[in-house]
Design an enzyme around this catalytic site. Structure first.
Site, PDB file in Angstrom:
ATOM      1  N   ASN A  97     -34.582 -14.781 -20.755  1.00 41.32           N
ATOM      2  CA  ASN A  97     -35.841 -14.052 -20.570  1.00 41.32           C
ATOM      3  C   ASN A  97     -35.817 -13.072 -19.407  1.00 41.32           C
ATOM      4  OD1 ASN A  97     -35.672 -16.467 -18.930  1.00 41.32           O
ATOM      5  ND2 ASN A  97     -37.782 -16.065 -18.312  1.00 41.32           N
ATOM      6  N   GLU A  98     -34.642 -12.586 -19.050  1.00 45.42           N
ATOM      7  CA  GLU A  98     -34.502 -11.765 -17.854  1.00 45.42           C
ATOM      8  C   GLU A  98     -35.379 -10.516 -17.850  1.00 45.42           C
ATOM      9  OE1 GLU A  98     -31.222 -14.548 -17.843  1.00 45.42           O
ATOM     10  OE2 GLU A  98     -32.120 -13.293 -19.394  1.00 45.42           O
TER      11      GLU A  98
END
Length: 306
Positions: free
Chosen positions: A181-182
């Site tokens: 989920n960067e």
């Protein structure tokens, strides 16, 4: 708790250091020193505080448990203990497979510990990222059968660790999600994170998941292929052991050579670029704007706890 884990799961480009010989020395010397002491699963259990390794209920199987509360964040100490534990398991000929899980359900494994990334010097950032890379290399190249029993939220670094395993079983709990989920945090996943995900779910699905920073609940994770099986939470461990038995029915040498053949190109890409990657990571994390953002978020976390 899940939101905190997701935001703490901060991963940025990084790599192997060129600088002083001391860089990464703590990780390597600790691993070499401890790997020669004790023996068997019982000895490992007594040596580690943040990682617990136990004998599994089946012959030739060990269970490795994350135990670094509150969110199993990857501090430098935890990374070091994980590398040490994995090295000892790799050298233990009596162990053929390892089930990887969290000691306490809720958080499987969060990402980088933000405390390690705030107010430190470049040598520390380099040492820390070396440890992150070393963990990935140990897991991704392991000759053992690795089965992830995912019993909690699994963002970013937790997702990466699970993707290195040969098989992933996830508990069917709507509170649990998994993914890289960067981009939701305004950063990008390093190329070797991307490669690991592409190898698992394919290019198009990985491209969409990475651009959107998607966190998948169990059913969707199964559909996209990030996990291989979703089961009721009370059946998670027994299912992982059942899967392990199927994999261990294959002769080790044939399975190991096949695994190496499939994964070596991905490993080689990181090995060739480790030095440039670490310089990129240190440069990025040392920026004043990044440090201010991290400090602001850490302060908010402390205020919530207070």
């Amino acid at each position: 708790m899940a939101l905190a884990a997701c935001v703490r799961a901060l991963f940025l480009p990084g790599a192997w250091p060129r600088g002083p010989a001391r860089r990464g020395a703590r990780l390597r010397s600790a691993a070499l020193g401890r790997a020669t002491t004790g023996g068997g699963v019982g000895a490992r259990r007594a040596m580690s505080h943040r990682v617990l390794v136990e004998a599994g209920p089946a012959a030739g199987v060990a269970v490795l448990k994350f135990r670094n509360p509150p969110v199993n964040a990857l501090s430098l100490e935890m990374l070091t203990e994980l590398v040490i534990s994995l090295e000892k398991l790799e050298n233990d000929k009596a162990i053929r497979g390892v089930v990887i899980t969290a000691e306490n359900p809720g958080i499987f494994l969060a990402g980088l510990d933000l405390v390690e990334l705030c107010g430190q010097n470049p040598a520390h950032y380099a040492e820390y990222w070396e440890a992150v890379q070393e963990l990935w290399l140990r897991l991704y190249q392991s000759n053992k059968v690795l089965v992830a029993a995912i019993n909690g939220a699994c963002p970013a670094g937790g997702c990466l660790a699970s993707l290195t395993c040969d098989y992933r079983v996830m508990a069917d709990n709507p509170k649990y999600t998994i993914g890289l989920n960067e981009t939701q945090l305004g950063i990008i996943a390093p190329f070797w994170f991307k490669d690991t995900l592409v190898n698992t779910i394919g290019h198009r699905a990985a491209e969409q998941a990475l651009q959107l920073g998607m966190l998948f609940p169990p059913a969707k994770a199964l559909q996209v292929g990030i996990v291989d099986q979703v089961v009721p939470e009370e059946q998670l461990q027994s299912t992982a052991l059942s899967v392990m038995a199927q994999w261990l029915a294959i002769p080790d040498h044939a399975r190991q050579l096949t695994k190496t053949m499939m994964r070596k190109p991905t490993v080689d890409q990181l090995v060739k670029q480790r030095e440039a990657d670490i310089q990129s990571f240190v440069s990025f994390i040392s920026q004043d704007s990044i440090q201010r953002a991290l400090q602001t978020y850490l302060q908010k976390l402390r205020q919530k706890k207070g």
